[in-house]
Every structure is written in structure tokens, then in C-alpha cells.
Design a protein around this motif. Structure first.
Motif, mmCIF file in Angstrom:
data_model
loop_
_atom_site.group_PDB
_atom_site.id
_atom_site.type_symbol
_atom_site.label_atom_id
_atom_site.label_comp_id
_atom_site.label_asym_id
_atom_site.label_seq_id
_atom_site.Cartn_x
_atom_site.Cartn_y
_atom_site.Cartn_z
ATOM 1 N N ARG A 1 0.828 -1.202 0.000
ATOM 2 C CA ARG A 1 0.000 0.000 0.000
ATOM 3 C C ARG A 1 0.867 1.259 0.000
ATOM 4 O O ARG A 1 0.567 2.236 -0.696
ATOM 5 N N GLY A 2 1.940 1.232 0.799
ATOM 6 C CA GLY A 2 2.796 2.412 0.882
ATOM 7 C C GLY A 2 3.428 2.766 -0.453
ATOM 8 O O GLY A 2 3.501 3.939 -0.837
ATOM 9 N N LEU A 3 3.883 1.757 -1.180
ATOM 10 C CA LEU A 3 4.479 2.021 -2.487
ATOM 11 C C LEU A 3 3.431 2.496 -3.484
ATOM 12 O O LEU A 3 3.670 3.425 -4.269
ATOM 13 N N SER A 4 2.268 1.887 -3.466
ATOM 14 C CA SER A 4 1.192 2.304 -4.374
ATOM 15 C C SER A 4 0.784 3.747 -4.120
ATOM 16 O O SER A 4 0.555 4.511 -5.060
ATOM 17 N N GLU A 5 0.671 4.121 -2.853
ATOM 18 C CA GLU A 5 0.280 5.495 -2.516
ATOM 19 C C GLU A 5 1.307 6.520 -2.983
ATOM 20 O O GLU A 5 0.995 7.703 -3.108
ATOM 21 N N ARG A 6 2.535 6.068 -3.231
ATOM 22 C CA ARG A 6 3.607 6.987 -3.652
ATOM 23 C C ARG A 6 3.886 6.891 -5.144
ATOM 24 O O ARG A 6 4.940 7.333 -5.608
ATOM 25 N N GLY A 7 2.956 6.346 -5.879
ATOM 26 C CA GLY A 7 3.033 6.390 -7.331
ATOM 27 C C GLY A 7 3.621 5.180 -8.000
ATOM 28 O O GLY A 7 3.722 5.143 -9.233
ATOM 29 N N PHE A 8 4.038 4.166 -7.243
ATOM 30 C CA PHE A 8 4.590 2.964 -7.836
ATOM 31 C C PHE A 8 3.471 2.019 -8.287
ATOM 32 O O PHE A 8 2.463 1.868 -7.582
ATOM 33 N N ALA B 1 8.050 -3.371 -8.335
ATOM 34 C CA ALA B 1 7.330 -2.105 -8.495
ATOM 35 C C ALA B 1 8.080 -1.243 -9.485
ATOM 36 O O ALA B 1 9.293 -1.377 -9.678
ATOM 37 N N ILE B 2 7.339 -0.354 -10.123
ATOM 38 C CA ILE B 2 7.943 0.548 -11.101
ATOM 39 C C ILE B 2 7.220 1.881 -11.071
ATOM 40 O O ILE B 2 6.009 1.938 -10.845
ATOM 41 N N LEU B 3 7.970 2.957 -11.233
ATOM 42 C CA LEU B 3 7.355 4.270 -11.422
ATOM 43 C C LEU B 3 6.927 4.370 -12.879
ATOM 44 O O LEU B 3 7.766 4.293 -13.778
#
Length: 612
Positions: free
Chosen positions: A210-217, A234-236
Motif C-alpha cells: 500500500r505504501g508504495l502504491s500510494e507513492r506512485g509505484f 514495483a515501477i514508477l
């Protein structure tokens, strides 16, 4: 700073399993899979970040890692890079470790993979001391540089200047090491990710996803390795920026600052052109010996850390040059009653490897120097007396241009022309670094940060010998005799030799070491040299971009610490010139930034006796 405790416990508290694999007693977790840690590193982190395809066609690539551990991930990365990267590309690695292994522990852990010996040997040979702060490791056989940050992960990420193209998140489990996976850490990862950055980790914890998704990943689960059912990638979702071509760089000055810049730029793939008005070793770098000692500061943790990091870097680089180190260990004698307490506080700082800063008694100092002294001092085991000529010869290019001074810089399309007094263009380059000591003031222009001249004359004779020692004066070996001095005259720019200054130097020496002074008088004629060094109002260097001028940089204002500071600060300036991550933590970079605000009150200059 990485740690507030002056003597932090940085041990990982290793436990060795029966199969020889290491486990952290601090976090009750394993460093790598017992089945096949190397295969896990390759599957989870290398393949998980799309390597080697992600660096195809790139001139440089940056990898960030949280959890350096045994160095296994980095060994696997270096092996892959050496086999698959473009032949002239450079790799930069930034890794964070809160509780570093000792080199012997790492050697035992990595011995399980003899196929990686060519990599692990290079990594272990460069293994740093387990002291807080940033440590730069040179890996030239792999066209790679590793900056290892020892300290808290939040501090390390905030202090780093780079942007990663790939991230290895290899901290211990979020359940046992939650600080490594906190929202603040995830914020910092996102802020320090290049467009299109890839990220890989073994954990599939919901908070991390969730933390990575919330930061655009864009986050996805992938099949795990060994007994682990799943892992994360994960990828930007943005196209990676193309890497820019390397600029042409001109360096003005062929002293230690200019030479260190040439070495630092070459390590990043750029062959700089050097211009010097006189010759190699002009100015303060032309003496037969020099001191490489840190600025000792028991009250300012940023400056204390800068001094320790700079000395470590100088030691590493000078040690690789045959004949560069004349003597190791410098005894700093007490000058005032408070120095005993100050030296004790300095020695207690966790910045220094154990045993490298040791207060000594007057009796111990007497035994060290071979004649009676009335005070104790501080034995700085990693400080050095060095031979400037050997260092400059090793680092400066054969194509050095001498005999013509640069009078001014003139902007042209795409760069700068370096113009001589007769109006002739000496060269045209895209970037210029002014590293001309006191001569930098005129070239940098009237709006540049203030520099002030300080004239110093040092004296030497052949014959007598002594271990390096400093107080309000100094005496250091040259390999043939002893160099002593030096005068310290503010505002004086005359470099003519003065017999009276030789007398002053001898008097300063005789007041502290009369037996040595007597040997010098008996040894015969005294030779001397004078030079002008550049100082700043706060006695800190100017290392970085010239304020308000695009494409021009400074490395000057090194004062009496040039041979200690220049190697590290040259790495910093070269990184800025080429847009690469700096080896300096952000707080230290701010303190040497030419655009910084300066203190206005005058400051005393302890250590002004060092070789100019």
C-alpha cells in the motif's frame, strides 16, 4: 547525524548457523536463504529490477539498496554489470546499513560462493571501517563506485543527493525491523527515484504494498524464490530519462585541488584538461612534504564528521600511490590547558575507527619524539605526512598546459572560453572548475564568495628526522630531512623568501623541541619556500557551483587542510559537474557550498601552522 550516541553499538550481533549461514541476533532474521542466497539475490533483486535490460544503452546507472548486510546483493550486481553493461558505462551504488559487518565476518559469509571470488575479493579489499557516516568504495575493475551509508536509514536517505534507477529493498522483515519500512522511508525512496525506476523486495507485507502504491509505484506480486511463495516488484510508470553525454571539463590549477579533481573526474569517465600558469606544484602544493590532518571539532558534529570522512578518503587514495605517504601518525601536542579535555572528547567520537585517536601523556609524547616535552597530546594514527610531488605526478595528466595564466572566463554557446592576458583563447569547454588557490579570487569575479590570502613560509633541512608533530608549529619528515614552520601572515601575497621568516620558524620550533632545533642549526643551510593559501571567513572550503553562474565550479579556500580535504571534496565537485551522486552527506555539502551564508565574526585558526 547518523547517531546521537557518541559510542553507538553498531554490531549486528551475528549468529552463525550450523550450515555456516549468518543470522542477525539483533533482528532475529537471516541475511540470505540457506538454500541458495546467491540465486535468491539474482532472482529477487536483479531480475526483479529488470536487470540487465534496464541499463542497456545507458552511460551510467544508479542502484540504491536498503540493507547492505553481507554485500551479497552488490557482489551479484557487480558480476552482472561486468558481464553485460555497455563497455564505457559507469555504475553508482548507494547502500545503507545500520549495523555493518566487520570485514572478517563478511569474508566468512561470502566464502560460500567461490564463483564470485573475483567480485568479493575486490569488495572485501575496499571494505570500510564500521564508523557512522558515508564511506566511498572505489571499484575500478568494474567501472563502479559504492557509497555505503552507515547509520539510520531515514538519515541516510535524507543525506543522499542521488536518484536511483533501481532499488533493492533488502532490510530485515517489516515485522522485526519496522523502521526500515516506515512511511517516512517510503517517502524518501519515492523522492530519490529516477523516472521509470524499478524496485524489488522479498516482502509482500500489505503495508509495504500500500505504501508504495500510494507513492506512485505500480506494484505487483511475483512468484517467490525457494520457500518464499511471493515477492514484490514495483515501477514508477514514467519513461526513463536518457543519460546525457559527458561534458568537456577544464580545470584551472595544478596543485592538490586540481590534481584531485582530475583523478575524481577520470574515475567517472571524463579526461579533464588542466591549465596552470606556472607548473605542477605551484602555490601551496610545492613543498617537499605536507600534513594530512583533520580539523578537530568536539562541538560541531557536521564538521567533525567531514574531517573524519575526508581523512579516511585521503588515506585510501594516497595509500595507493607508491611513495606518497612519508609517515603515518601525527602527534598533535597540547597548546592550552583545555586541550587535554578537548582531545579526550575528540577521541570519544564514534566517527573514528577504534584506536585511531588516542590522548597521550607528556611521558608518552616524550618517548615518541625522542626529546622531553612538557605536555601530552593527541596521537592521530591515520593522519599522515605525505609527499606532494608523488601525488601530483600520479594524478595530473601528461597534457598539462602550463606557462600561460587564465585571466578571465567568457561565456560562449554551450560553454566557456578560458582567455589569456593577451586575449588568446586557451581552450573552450562546457564546464570549468576553478581550483587555483588564492588565484581563484580574481577568476571567480567580484560577486563570488570572499577569499582572503594568507602567506606562509616553511623551512627545511636535510639530515635530521622526527615523527610528524604539530602544535603552534610543526615538524614533519621529508624523506631526506625535516620540514618545519610555518609563518602565517594574513593579507600578505608576497612569495619572496625572507631570512627573518626562517628565523621565526626556527624560534617556534626551538620553543617546543629545542634539541631538534639544535640539530637543524648544525645540519647546515636552511632552504625555504613561501606560498599563499586561500581562506574563507568561516575557515571552511568552497566546493561546488559558483553562485549565479551556470557551468562554473569552485574548489578552493582549503586553507591549511588542503591535503586532507582535497580528495573527498574533489569527488564532491566532480559529482556535481557530471550530475552524479555526491559522496558528501547533505549537511556537509551545505557547509562547503559556495552559496552558503558566512559568519561575519572573525575566527581563530587552530592548526594554522599546517603546511601551506
Amino acid at each position: 547525524m547518523p547517531h546521537d550516541d557518541p559510542t553507538p553499538d553498531l554490531s549486528p550481533r551475528l549468529i552463525w548457523a550450523e550450515d555456516g549461514s549468518p543470522r542477525s541476533g539483533r533482528f532475529d532474521d537471516v541475511y540470505f536463504s540457506k538454500q541458495d542466497g546467491l540465486a535468491e539475490s539474482r532472482a529477487v533483486f536483479l531480475a526483479g529490477c529488470g536487470l540487465p535490460e534496464a541499463w542497456a544503452g545507458r552511460s551510467h546507472f544508479t542502484v540504491g539498496e536498503l540493507g547492505f548486510g553481507t554485500g551479497l546483493n552488490i557482489a551479484a550486481l557487480l558480476d552482472l554489470w561486468q558481464r553485460t553493461a555497455p563497455p564505457t558505462a559507469r555504475l553508482h551504488i548507494f547502500s545503507v546499513e545500520g549495523f555493518p559487518l566487520q570485514v572478517g565476518e563478511a569474508r566468512r559469509a561470502l566464502a560460500a560462493w567461490p564463483d564470485l571470488d573475483h567480485v568479493t575479493t575486490a569488495l572485501l579489499d575496499a571494505w570500510p571501517e564500521a564508523t557512522p557516516g558515508f564511506h566511498r568504495l572505489d571499484l575500478p575493475a568494474f567501472r563502479a563506485t559504492l557509497d555505503l551509508a552507515v547509520g539510520e536509514v531515514g538519515w541516510a536517505l535524507d543525506a543522499w543527493s542521488g536518484q536511483a534507477d533501481a532499488w533493492f529493498l533488502d532490510g530485515f522483515s517489516p515485522a522485526t525491523n519496522p523502521d526500515m519500512w516506515s512511511p517516512a522511508v517510503l517517502d524518501a525512496i519515492a523522492a530519490r527515484s529516477a523516472p521509470g525506476a524499478r524496485l524489488a523486495t522479498f516482502t509482500v507485507a500489505g503495508s509495504v504494498r500500500r505504501g508504495l502504491s500510494e507513492r506512485g509505484f505500480a506494484v505487483s506480486k511475483r512468484p517467490g524464490h525457494g520457500r518464499k511463495r511471493e515477492r514484490l516488484e514495483a515501477i514508477l510508470p514514467a519513461a526513463a530519462s536518457p543519460t546525457a553525454s559527458l561534458p568537456s571539463v577544464g580545470v584551472i590549477g595544478a596543485g592538490i585541488a586540481g590534481a584531485a579533481l582530475v583523478r575524481a573526474l577520470a574515475a567517472l569517465g571524463v579526461a579533464a584538461t588542466v591549465v596552470e600558469s606556472t607548473g605542477v606544484g605551484a602555490g601551496g602544493s610545492g613543498f617537499p612534504a605536507a600534513l594530512a590532518t583533520p580539523r578537530l571539532d568536539a562541538g560541531d558534529p557536521v564538521i567533525a564528521a567531514l574531517g573524519a570522512q575526508a581523512l579516511s578518503r585521503a588515506d585510501c587514495l594516497y595509500s595507493a600511490i607508491p611513495g606518497a605517504v612519508l609517515a603515518r601518525g601525527v602527534l598533535q601536542l597540547e597548546q592550552a590547558a583545555r586541550d587535554s579535555r578537548r582531545f579526550a572528547r575528540v577521541a570519544d567520537q564514534s566517527l573514528w575507527p577504534i584506536g585511531t585517536m588516542t590522548p597521550v601523556s607528556a611521558e608518552a609524547a616524550t618517548a615518541r619524539l625522542g626529546e622531553a616535552v612538557a605536555t601530552g597530546g593527541l596521537d592521530m594514527a591515520t593522519a599522515m605526512a605525505v609527499a606532494p610531488a608523488q601525488i601530483l605526478a600520479a594524478w595530473l595528466p601528461e597534457t598539462l598546459r602550463t606557462g600561460t595564466a587564465v585571466q578571465r572566463l567568457e561565456r560562449v554557446d554551450g560553454g566557456w572560453e578560458l582567455i589569456a592576458a593577451n586575449g588568446r583563447t586557451l581552450m573552450t569547454v562546457e564546464r570549468v572548475i576553478i581550483a587555483a588557490g588564492w588565484g581563484s579570487a580574481a577568476l571567480a569575479g567580484p560577486d563570488a564568495p570572499a577569499l582572503a590570502p594568507v602567506r606562509g613560509q616553511a623551512s627545511w633541512v636535510d639530515g635530521p628526522a622526527i615523527p610528524p608533530v604539530a602544535w603552534g608549529g610543526y615538524a614533519i619528515p621529508t624523506g631526506k630531512g625535516v620540514l618545519f614552520g610555518a609563518t602565517h601572515d594574513r593579507g600578505d601575497t608576497d612569495t619572496g623568501i625572507r631570512d627573518g621568516d626562517n628565523d621565526r620558524n626556527l624560534a617556534t620550533l626551538g620553543a617546543r623541541l629545542p634539541a631538534l632545533a639544535g640539530q637543524i642549526v648544525a645540519a647546515g643551510p636552511v632552504r625555504a619556500r613561501a606560498a599563499v593559501r586561500a581562506t574563507t571567513p568561516d575557515r571552511l572550503p568552497l566546493a561546488g557551483a559558483l553562485p549565479g553562474v551556470d557551468g562554473v565550479y569552485l574548489l578552493t579556500g582549503l586553507g591549511s587542510r588542503a591535503f586532507s580535504l582535497a580528495p573527498l571534496l574533489a569527488d564532491h565537485v566532480a559529482s556535481q559537474v557530471l550530475g552524479r551522486p555526491s559522496p558528501l552527506p547533505a549537511a556537509a555539502a551545505a557547509r562547503v557550498d559556495p552559496a552558503r551564508p558566512f559568519r561575519t565574526r572573525p575566527l581563530a585558526e587552530p592548526g594554522a601552522n599546517a603546511v601551506v
